[in-house]
Design a protein around this motif. Structure first.
Motif, short mmCIF file in Angstrom:
data_model
loop_
_atom_site.label_atom_id
_atom_site.label_comp_id
_atom_site.label_asym_id
_atom_site.label_seq_id
_atom_site.Cartn_x
_atom_site.Cartn_y
_atom_site.Cartn_z
N UNK A 156 0.87 -1.18 0.00
CA UNK A 156 0.00 0.00 0.00
C UNK A 156 0.90 1.23 0.00
N UNK A 157 0.66 2.15 -0.93
CA UNK A 157 1.47 3.35 -1.03
C UNK A 157 0.71 4.53 -0.43
N UNK A 158 1.44 5.39 0.28
CA UNK A 158 0.85 6.56 0.92
C UNK A 158 1.60 7.80 0.45
N UNK A 159 0.88 8.75 -0.15
CA UNK A 159 1.53 9.99 -0.61
C UNK A 159 1.42 11.07 0.46
N UNK A 160 2.25 12.10 0.33
CA UNK A 160 2.27 13.14 1.36
C UNK A 160 2.62 12.56 2.71
N UNK A 161 3.62 11.69 2.72
CA UNK A 161 3.86 10.81 3.86
C UNK A 161 4.25 11.52 5.14
N UNK A 162 4.89 12.68 5.07
CA UNK A 162 5.30 13.37 6.30
C UNK A 162 4.23 14.30 6.84
N UNK A 163 3.15 14.48 6.09
CA UNK A 163 2.04 15.32 6.55
C UNK A 163 1.21 14.63 7.61
N UNK A 164 0.23 15.35 8.15
CA UNK A 164 -0.59 14.80 9.21
C UNK A 164 -1.36 13.56 8.82
N UNK A 165 -2.06 13.61 7.67
CA UNK A 165 -2.83 12.45 7.22
C UNK A 165 -1.90 11.30 6.85
N UNK A 204 9.21 11.60 -4.35
CA UNK A 204 8.10 12.23 -5.07
C UNK A 204 8.44 12.45 -6.54
N UNK A 205 9.64 12.93 -6.82
CA UNK A 205 9.98 13.22 -8.22
C UNK A 205 10.05 11.95 -9.06
#
Length: 336
Positions: A156-165, A204-205
């Motif tokens: 399972x991949x999670x984007x914006x990984x260092x953000x709150x969500x 990300x890039x």
């Protein structure tokens, strides 16, 4: 009959000749109407919507002056609803709080009783606000995703990984036994993401530069996307047969340039997440999970604690993409 007026401090955003300026102001709340409550706010937290409201985004907040803050946790001081009594500890997140209703960046809020839920047993007010709307959103995403895919189905991949969500989603998924791939643009946060439970880091890039084809090689069984735009496009194209993706943000872009091929040739499911208006009865289920099987080790979750006077600097960091984890706002001004 004399009104019972409460005077207090709030982070107020004002529109002055087309410019938006914020400052700490003295404001007041008058007596409540039937089915309303007044909550003395002990904690709030900083979310992207709050940052947008603070700079005059009329898609979030239509009229100013205004107090942002879509999260609030505190103790009821006045109640005109049978559901709650004075002294109850409650969580209020989403609905119209902090958008067009004055929010948690003030020491008191006046809201409809149906927006509130009781603070779960085995959870402190501070623990609940570290979770906040970000955690509720992550929890909804995980809840939807785990109904469609299992840990055995693949990564399972999670984007914006260092953000709150993103950070909370990684933590919960790992706790449930999923193999998690974290997407980030911050090389320096690799170790932090691994501590949260990510087994693999994808820059990300790298995903932004996947080949521009209608379909790509299958890499993920599922995903939690917080960014939108080309990252979500390429996640969708790279998802395996009968995989599932939850979509809860558009910080990168609200636009998608796709064919229907991932959906009709691979059977991929794209699930939109609206935590703002998520029904209370389902919110209670999510919050109880955070108090029990999803119990968070708060030493692992990156968060900073500030007071109202420090809020503007944190908003600037969030809008510039330089924030990490959660920012909680202590309305009692009693910082560690």
């Amino acid at each position: 009959m004399k009104k019972n007026i409460i005077n207090f401090k709030a982070f107020r955003v004002e529109e002055i000749k087309g410019d938006f300026k914020s400052s700490i102001k003295k404001v007041s709340i008058s007596s409540i109407e039937p089915n309303e409550i007044i909550v003395k706010v002990h904690y709030s937290s900083l979310n992207y919507k709050d940052a947008l409201s603070s700079i005059g985004n009329k898609g979030v907040t239509k009229k100013y002056p205004h107090t942002p803050g879509i999260d609030a946790v505190g103790i009821i001081v006045q109640s005109k609803t049978e559901s709650f009594k004075v002294g109850d500890k409650v969580i209020v997140t989403g609905f119209d709080l902090g958008m067009n209703t004055n929010g948690g960046f003030g020491q008191y809020i006046k809201v409809p009783g149906e927006w509130a839920l009781r603070l779960p047993i085995n959870m402190t007010m501070k623990e609940s606000v570290v979770i906040g709307t970000a955690g509720l959103t992550a929890g909804i995403c995980v809840s939807k995703l785990t109904k469609l895919i299992t840990p055995k189905d693949g990564k399972v991949v999670v984007s914006g990984a260092t953000g709150g969500v993103g950070s909370l989603a990684i933590y919960i998924l790992n706790k449930l036994g999923y193999t998690v791939v974290a997407i980030t643009g911050k090389v320096s946060e690799t170790e932090y993401l691994k501590k949260l439970g990510a087994s693999e880091i994808l820059m990300r890039n790298e995903i932004e530069n996947y080949k521009n084809k209608p379909l790509l090689k299958s890499k993920f069984a599922g995903a939690i996307d917080t960014l939108g735009g080309v990252i979500l496009q390429n996640i969708i194209k790279s998802t395996s047969h009968y995989g599932a993706i939850t979509c809860c943000g558009n910080v990168a872009s609200p636009n998608l340039e796709l064919t229907v091929f991932p959906f009709i040739l691979k059977g991929v499911s794209l699930i939109g997440i609206d935590s703002q208006n998520y029904p209370i009865k389902y919110r209670i289920e999510i919050w109880n999970k955070f108090a029990e099987e999803w119990k968070i080790d708060h030493e692992l979750i990156a968060y900073s604690e500030i007071n109202l006077d420090q809020l503007q600097d944190k908003i600037s960091l969030l809008l510039s993409g330089k924030s990490k984890g959660r920012t909680i706002v202590n309305l009692d001004n009693k910082l560690p």
